[in-house]
Write a protein that holds these residues in place. Structure first.
Motif, PDB file in Angstrom:
ATOM      1  N   UNK A   7       1.054  -1.123  -0.045  1.00 25.43           N
ATOM      2  CA  UNK A   7      -0.210   0.237   0.100  1.00 25.43           C
ATOM      3  C   UNK A   7       0.651   1.793   0.139  1.00 25.43           C
ATOM      4  N   UNK A   8       1.717   1.096   0.437  1.00 26.22           N
ATOM      5  CA  UNK A   8       2.804   2.607   1.241  1.00 26.22           C
ATOM      6  C   UNK A   8       3.128   2.786  -0.942  1.00 26.22           C
ATOM      7  N   UNK A   9       2.821   1.830  -1.855  1.00 29.02           N
ATOM      8  CA  UNK A   9       3.586   2.852  -2.995  1.00 29.02           C
ATOM      9  C   UNK A   9       1.802   3.539  -3.735  1.00 29.02           C
ATOM     10  N   UNK A  10       1.255   3.319  -3.322  1.00 28.16           N
ATOM     11  CA  UNK A  10      -0.087   4.114  -3.964  1.00 28.16           C
ATOM     12  C   UNK A  10      -0.015   4.971  -3.624  1.00 28.16           C
ATOM     13  N   UNK A  11      -0.143   6.106  -5.338  1.00 26.59           N
ATOM     14  CA  UNK A  11      -0.100   7.711  -4.997  1.00 26.59           C
ATOM     15  C   UNK A  11       1.181   8.106  -4.702  1.00 26.59           C
ATOM     16  N   UNK A  12       1.932   7.489  -4.530  1.00 29.42           N
ATOM     17  CA  UNK A  12       3.587   7.421  -5.121  1.00 29.42           C
ATOM     18  C   UNK A  12       4.706   7.310  -6.024  1.00 29.42           C
ATOM     19  N   UNK A  13       4.887   6.037  -6.709  1.00 28.14           N
ATOM     20  CA  UNK A  13       5.459   5.177  -7.409  1.00 28.14           C
ATOM     21  C   UNK A  13       6.975   5.877  -7.861  1.00 28.14           C
ATOM     22  N   UNK A  14       7.382   5.698  -6.737  1.00 33.34           N
ATOM     23  CA  UNK A  14       8.649   6.090  -7.232  1.00 33.34           C
ATOM     24  C   UNK A  14       9.063   4.856  -7.309  1.00 33.34           C
ATOM     25  N   UNK A  24      14.013  -7.476 -14.166  1.00 28.28           N
ATOM     26  CA  UNK A  24      13.464  -6.831 -14.611  1.00 28.28           C
ATOM     27  C   UNK A  24      11.684  -7.058 -14.590  1.00 28.28           C
ATOM     28  N   UNK A  25      11.670  -7.179 -12.983  1.00 26.53           N
ATOM     29  CA  UNK A  25      10.478  -7.815 -13.085  1.00 26.53           C
ATOM     30  C   UNK A  25       9.487  -6.982 -12.391  1.00 26.53           C
ATOM     31  N   UNK A  26       9.602  -5.798 -12.814  1.00 27.21           N
ATOM     32  CA  UNK A  26       8.336  -5.003 -11.592  1.00 27.21           C
ATOM     33  C   UNK A  26       7.574  -4.448 -12.898  1.00 27.21           C
ATOM     34  N   UNK A  27       6.081  -4.272 -12.543  1.00 24.13           N
ATOM     35  CA  UNK A  27       5.163  -3.979 -13.501  1.00 24.13           C
ATOM     36  C   UNK A  27       4.982  -2.594 -13.102  1.00 24.13           C
ATOM     37  N   UNK A  28       4.361  -1.795 -13.774  1.00 27.54           N
ATOM     38  CA  UNK A  28       3.852  -0.738 -13.532  1.00 27.54           C
ATOM     39  C   UNK A  28       2.294   0.108 -14.175  1.00 27.54           C
ATOM     40  N   UNK A  29       1.400   0.368 -13.185  1.00 26.28           N
ATOM     41  CA  UNK A  29      -0.098   0.234 -13.389  1.00 26.28           C
ATOM     42  C   UNK A  29      -0.368   2.321 -13.141  1.00 26.28           C
ATOM     43  N   UNK A  30      -1.435   2.161 -13.359  1.00 26.24           N
ATOM     44  CA  UNK A  30      -1.043   4.416 -13.319  1.00 26.24           C
ATOM     45  C   UNK A  30      -0.883   4.650 -11.710  1.00 26.24           C
ATOM     46  N   UNK A  31      -1.142   4.059 -10.710  1.00 27.84           N
ATOM     47  CA  UNK A  31      -0.491   4.750  -9.349  1.00 27.84           C
ATOM     48  C   UNK A  31       0.122   3.648  -8.361  1.00 27.84           C
ATOM     49  N   UNK A  32       0.645   2.408  -9.075  1.00 27.71           N
ATOM     50  CA  UNK A  32       1.238   1.692  -8.157  1.00 27.71           C
ATOM     51  C   UNK A  32       1.982   0.906  -8.783  1.00 27.71           C
ATOM     52  N   UNK A  33       3.429   0.187  -8.617  1.00 31.89           N
ATOM     53  CA  UNK A  33       3.345  -0.794  -9.538  1.00 31.89           C
ATOM     54  C   UNK A  33       3.191  -2.606  -8.225  1.00 31.89           C
ATOM     55  N   UNK A  34       3.617  -3.292  -8.961  1.00 36.05           N
ATOM     56  CA  UNK A  34       3.816  -4.769  -8.689  1.00 36.05           C
ATOM     57  C   UNK A  34       4.874  -5.756  -9.610  1.00 36.05           C
ATOM     58  N   UNK A  35       5.113  -6.551  -8.615  1.00 37.25           N
ATOM     59  CA  UNK A  35       6.493  -7.180  -8.715  1.00 37.25           C
ATOM     60  C   UNK A  35       6.104  -8.254  -9.177  1.00 37.25           C
ATOM     61  N   UNK A  87      13.761   3.693 -14.515  1.00 36.22           N
ATOM     62  CA  UNK A  87      13.578   4.780 -13.063  1.00 36.22           C
ATOM     63  C   UNK A  87      13.070   5.796 -13.669  1.00 36.22           C
ATOM     64  N   UNK A  88      11.180   6.606 -13.579  1.00 35.42           N
ATOM     65  CA  UNK A  88      10.725   6.781 -13.832  1.00 35.42           C
ATOM     66  C   UNK A  88      10.460   8.283 -12.697  1.00 35.42           C
ATOM     67  N   UNK A  89       9.927   9.116 -13.014  1.00 39.62           N
ATOM     68  CA  UNK A  89       9.924  10.509 -11.536  1.00 39.62           C
ATOM     69  C   UNK A  89       8.759  10.175 -11.556  1.00 39.62           C
ATOM     70  N   UNK A  90       8.483  10.032 -10.148  1.00 34.58           N
ATOM     71  CA  UNK A  90       7.066   9.902  -9.074  1.00 34.58           C
ATOM     72  C   UNK A  90       5.948  10.321  -9.692  1.00 34.58           C
ATOM     73  N   UNK A  91       5.218  10.282  -9.328  1.00 30.39           N
ATOM     74  CA  UNK A  91       3.926  10.806  -9.205  1.00 30.39           C
ATOM     75  C   UNK A  91       3.362  11.886  -8.948  1.00 30.39           C
ATOM     76  N   UNK A  92       3.656  13.539  -9.639  1.00 30.36           N
ATOM     77  CA  UNK A  92       3.465  14.311  -8.970  1.00 30.36           C
ATOM     78  C   UNK A  92       3.017  14.886  -7.725  1.00 30.36           C
ATOM     79  N   UNK A  93       2.509  14.082  -7.476  1.00 29.47           N
ATOM     80  CA  UNK A  93       1.732  14.656  -5.978  1.00 29.47           C
ATOM     81  C   UNK A  93       2.704  13.448  -4.620  1.00 29.47           C
ATOM     82  N   UNK A  94       3.344  12.945  -5.097  1.00 32.03           N
ATOM     83  CA  UNK A  94       4.380  12.205  -4.276  1.00 32.03           C
ATOM     84  C   UNK A  94       4.383  12.221  -2.769  1.00 32.03           C
ATOM     85  N   UNK A  95       5.099  13.422  -2.468  1.00 31.41           N
ATOM     86  CA  UNK A  95       5.548  13.811  -1.508  1.00 31.41           C
ATOM     87  C   UNK A  95       4.104  14.044  -0.355  1.00 31.41           C
TER      88      UNK A  95
END
Length: 115
Positions: A7-14, A24-35, A87-95
């Motif tokens: 859950x801490x990844x949601x809305x941050x997506x570092x 290379x086992x990460x997969x990216x959604x709109x506001x979350x990553x999974x392994x 690596x991509x930038x985190x989501x705009x409101x990550x902080x």
């Protein structure tokens, strides 16, 4: 047992974790990553890279984190989210979201009804 993103990844997506993953086992959604559990070799190099401590070993998952075991596997295999290898930038409101605990309701999921 593989590592999972929780859950801490949601809305941050570092994506610092992506840079060190040898498989290379990460997969990216709109506001979350999974392994992807099939790709994860349990090396744990991603764990200290996550600035919000969202990555845990599935074997050590707390009761609250256990649903993320199935969620990571399902979303990684759904074909709706692309693999992420850079690596991509985190989501705009990550902080603003970084220290928010309860945010699972914000998780943007693909329509998996037909699967």
């Amino acid at each position: 047992m593989p590592f999972i993103v929780t859950e801490p990844c949601i809305q941050c997506k570092y994506t610092d974790c992506v840079a060190v993953c040898p498989m290379d086992c990460f997969v990216a959604g709109p506001n979350f990553l999974v392994i992807d559990p099939d790709g994860c070799i349990d090396c744990s190099v991603c764990v200290p890279e996550c600035p919000v401590n969202a990555i845990v070993n599935a074997a050590d998952a707390t009761e609250a984190q256990r649903p993320y075991i199935a969620l990571n596997a399902r979303l990684a295999k759904s074909g709706h989210w692309p693999p992420i290898r850079r690596v991509q930038p985190p989501l705009p409101d990550h902080a603003a979201w970084r220290d928010v605990a309860a945010k699972v309701h914000l998780l943007v999921l693909p329509d998996l009804q037909a699967e």
